[in-house]
Design an enzyme around this catalytic site. Structure first.
Site, PDB file in Angstrom:
ATOM      1  N   SER A   1       0.866  -1.173   0.000  1.00  0.00           N
ATOM      2  CA  SER A   1       0.000   0.000   0.000  1.00  0.00           C
ATOM      3  C   SER A   1       0.903   1.223   0.000  1.00  0.00           C
ATOM      4  O   SER A   1       2.122   1.099   0.076  1.00  0.00           O
ATOM      5  CB  SER A   1      -0.873   0.021   1.248  1.00  0.00           C
ATOM      6  OG  SER A   1      -0.046   0.278   2.366  1.00  0.00           O
ATOM      7  N   LYS A   2       0.272   2.393  -0.070  1.00  0.00           N
ATOM      8  CA  LYS A   2       1.095   3.606  -0.117  1.00  0.00           C
ATOM      9  C   LYS A   2       2.048   3.663   1.068  1.00  0.00           C
ATOM     10  O   LYS A   2       3.148   4.172   0.974  1.00  0.00           O
ATOM     11  CB  LYS A   2       0.202   4.836  -0.120  1.00  0.00           C
ATOM     12  CG  LYS A   2      -0.290   5.103  -1.521  1.00  0.00           C
ATOM     13  CD  LYS A   2      -0.801   6.497  -1.686  1.00  0.00           C
ATOM     14  CE  LYS A   2      -1.309   6.657  -3.101  1.00  0.00           C
ATOM     15  NZ  LYS A   2      -2.583   7.271  -3.221  1.00  0.00           N
ATOM     16  N   ARG A   3       1.593   3.131   2.190  1.00  0.00           N
ATOM     17  CA  ARG A   3       2.378   3.220   3.413  1.00  0.00           C
ATOM     18  C   ARG A   3       3.711   2.466   3.337  1.00  0.00           C
ATOM     19  O   ARG A   3       4.724   2.901   3.834  1.00  0.00           O
ATOM     20  CB  ARG A   3       1.561   2.689   4.592  1.00  0.00           C
ATOM     21  CG  ARG A   3       1.454   3.637   5.741  1.00  0.00           C
ATOM     22  CD  ARG A   3       0.538   3.096   6.827  1.00  0.00           C
ATOM     23  NE  ARG A   3      -0.401   2.090   6.334  1.00  0.00           N
ATOM     24  CZ  ARG A   3      -0.237   0.783   6.483  1.00  0.00           C
ATOM     25  NH1 ARG A   3       0.809   0.305   7.102  1.00  0.00           N
ATOM     26  NH2 ARG A   3      -1.159  -0.048   6.026  1.00  0.00           N
TER      27      ARG A   3
END
Ligand code: GLU
Length: 490
Positions: free
Chosen positions: A261-263
């Site tokens: 994910s973006k994280r």
């Protein structure tokens, strides 16, 4: 049980909802869809699922089209190319979805639900309190005409909901085998919003049938929407053998083992493009992320991929994204470019960073410089910093390197280099190297890192540069000597 026949000409689609730039996960799906279509001699469809107009923008749609083209995943039907079953933007097919929703209402497969958001929330709250699975409780399933009239007179909006019968849905997923969903965990779902716009579940199912899609290869996150889509096929009266075959691709995990994910590092393909990754490298790397040709190779061409790709070889366990591997593959692909190809890839990076404007003289110099950096870079975006020294108009040693050449020892090295190089008639990297080695290493007894380090800073302005002697040859005698002299004044 749903077990469709597998003998039709393959039609496989990539159907993103561009609510942002396409990411690694989307593109791996697109690549597998494309590879499967090419492997089977089938058709690759590209459909834009843009019914959620609050989140999908024209800009993201254009970016998705551009990204797919850049990667070389050419579609046979879809935006810009058209096709027999278009339009391929769902926002242009709204009347089709309304038609089917109306039909489902008439058939009593669907019903109008007048519950307000507050009522739905209250139901969910009660379900949570009673430890029940949350979901619509079927309150509006069998409203009487009087109840409907009364809701309407209150001015309530209605959504269209699909009626899920009791029982379960079982289908064979080509990657994970038989999958079953109990309908008690698949509550009646919304097909059409209060404002008349269709939801994904309606549009995707209707389009897969109308576009005669034979295989749905997509991310595992959509597995749980499959029983709903099958319910739509049933309401459409589709024969089981005309259902698409589903194949849900395993998640891509980040280095930390959490879903990518973006994280934890998932960034858009546009980012990789700007960072100087080649499309072949991205495709090569993503192809081997969750799929294997049966050996442990790390390099695969698009031709080999389409030749070898089968759904059976997709791994059912999650794949882990590894930036280092992608970089290594990118470096390999850069090395494999011929000079003309490398030049074409390099130029935009140099022009964008304003190191050159693109004149013929500049291009010629870039072309002669590229071979000396081809082995050394991992990303194309490293090229401007590597070649800047050749084009710098107001050349200066970078601030952080000045102190490495302005001490007495360095000045002695530079002075000696200048004296040795000034009479040199033949300015080639071999002659430069042999003269500097003899004087600085053999006579002065210096370590190469120290001796050549100072010359490198003087000539290229930085501690990081392409090979020194080749750089000096390219830069030419006059400029090289001027730079060494001016370093002596620092
Ligand atoms: N449009 C959906 C999404 O981007 C995918 C549709 C599908 O592959 O079934 O999440």
């Amino acid at each position: 049980m749903v077990n469709p026949a597998n003998s039709k000409k393959v039609r496989v689609r990539f159907a993103p909802s561009p609510t942002g730039d396409l990411h690694v996960g989307n593109i791996r799906t697109a690549l597998f869809d494309w590879a499967y279509a090419r492997h089977t001699g089938g058709t690759f469809l590209f459909r834009i699922e843009d019914t959620d107009t609050t989140r999908v923008t024209d800009e993201y749609i254009a970016a998705a089209i551009d990204t797919l083209r850049w990667l070389g995943l050419q579609w046979d039907e879809g935006p810009e190319v058209g096709g027999e079953f278009g339009p391929y933007l769902q926002s242009q097919r709204l009347d089709i979805y309304s038609h089917w929703a109306e039909k489902f209402l008439e058939q009593k497969d669907a019903y109008r639900c007048y519950c307000t958001p507050a009522e739905l929330e209250a139901t969910r709250e009660a379900q949570r309190a009673a430890n029940q699975a949350p979901g619509y409780d079927g309150k509006c399933r069998d409203l009487t005409p009087e109840q409907i009239a009364s809701y309407k007179s209150e001015g309530r909006e209605s959504v269209v909901r699909m009626r899920m019968p009791e029982g379960s849905t079982t289908f064979v997923d080509a990657i994970r085998g038989e999958v079953s969903f109990e309908h008690k965990f698949v509550p009646d779902f919304v097909l059409v919003r209060g404002d008349g716009s269709p939801l994904y579940t309606l549009a995707v199912a209707v389009d897969d049938i109308l576009m005669k899609v034979t295989h749905v290869l997509r991310g595992e996150d959509l597995l749980s929407s499959t029983p709903r889509q099958i319910r739509v096929y049933q309401a459409m009266g589709v024969a089981i053998e005309d259902y698409p075959i589903f194949a849900h691709l395993p998640f891509v995990m980040g280095q930390d083992n959490a879903k990518l994910s973006k994280r934890n590092g998932e960034v858009s393909i546009a980012w990789y493009r700007e960072a100087g990754f080649l499309p072949e490298a991205i495709c090569n790397y993503l192809a081997l992320l969750g799929w294997s040709p049966g050996d442990d190779r790390e390099n695969i061409s698009m031709e080999e991929l389409t030749g070898l790709f089968t759904v059976e070889r997709v791994n059912s366990s999650p794949a882990r994204f590894d930036m280092k591997k992608l970089e290594a593959i990118n470096a390999d692909k850069i090395r494999a470019l011929n000079l003309d190809e490398f030049l074409v890839w390099a130029m935009p990076f140099l022009v964008k960073s304003q190191i050159i404007s693109g004149t013929d003289t500049e291009i010629a110099l870039v072309k002669s410089a590229l071979p000396i950096i081809q082995e050394r870079i991992t990303r194309l975006s490293e090229i401007p910093a590597m070649l800047n020294f050749l084009f710098a108009k107001n050349f200066r040693v970078e601030a952080e390197s000045v102190q490495k050449v302005n001490d007495d020892a360095s000045k002695a090295v530079l002075k000696r280099a200048l004296d040795e190089l000034t009479p040199l008639a033949q300015w080639t990297h071999e002659s430069i190297e042999s003269i500097l080695r003899a004087a600085l290493i053999e006579e002065l007894g210096l370590k190469p890192r120290i001796a050549f380090g100072s010359v490198r800073i003087a000539v290229t302005g930085s501690t990081i540069s392409p090979p020194l002697f080749e750089s000096m040859e390219l830069l030419g005698k006059t400029t090289s000597l001027e730079r060494i002299s001016s370093a002596l004044t620092l």
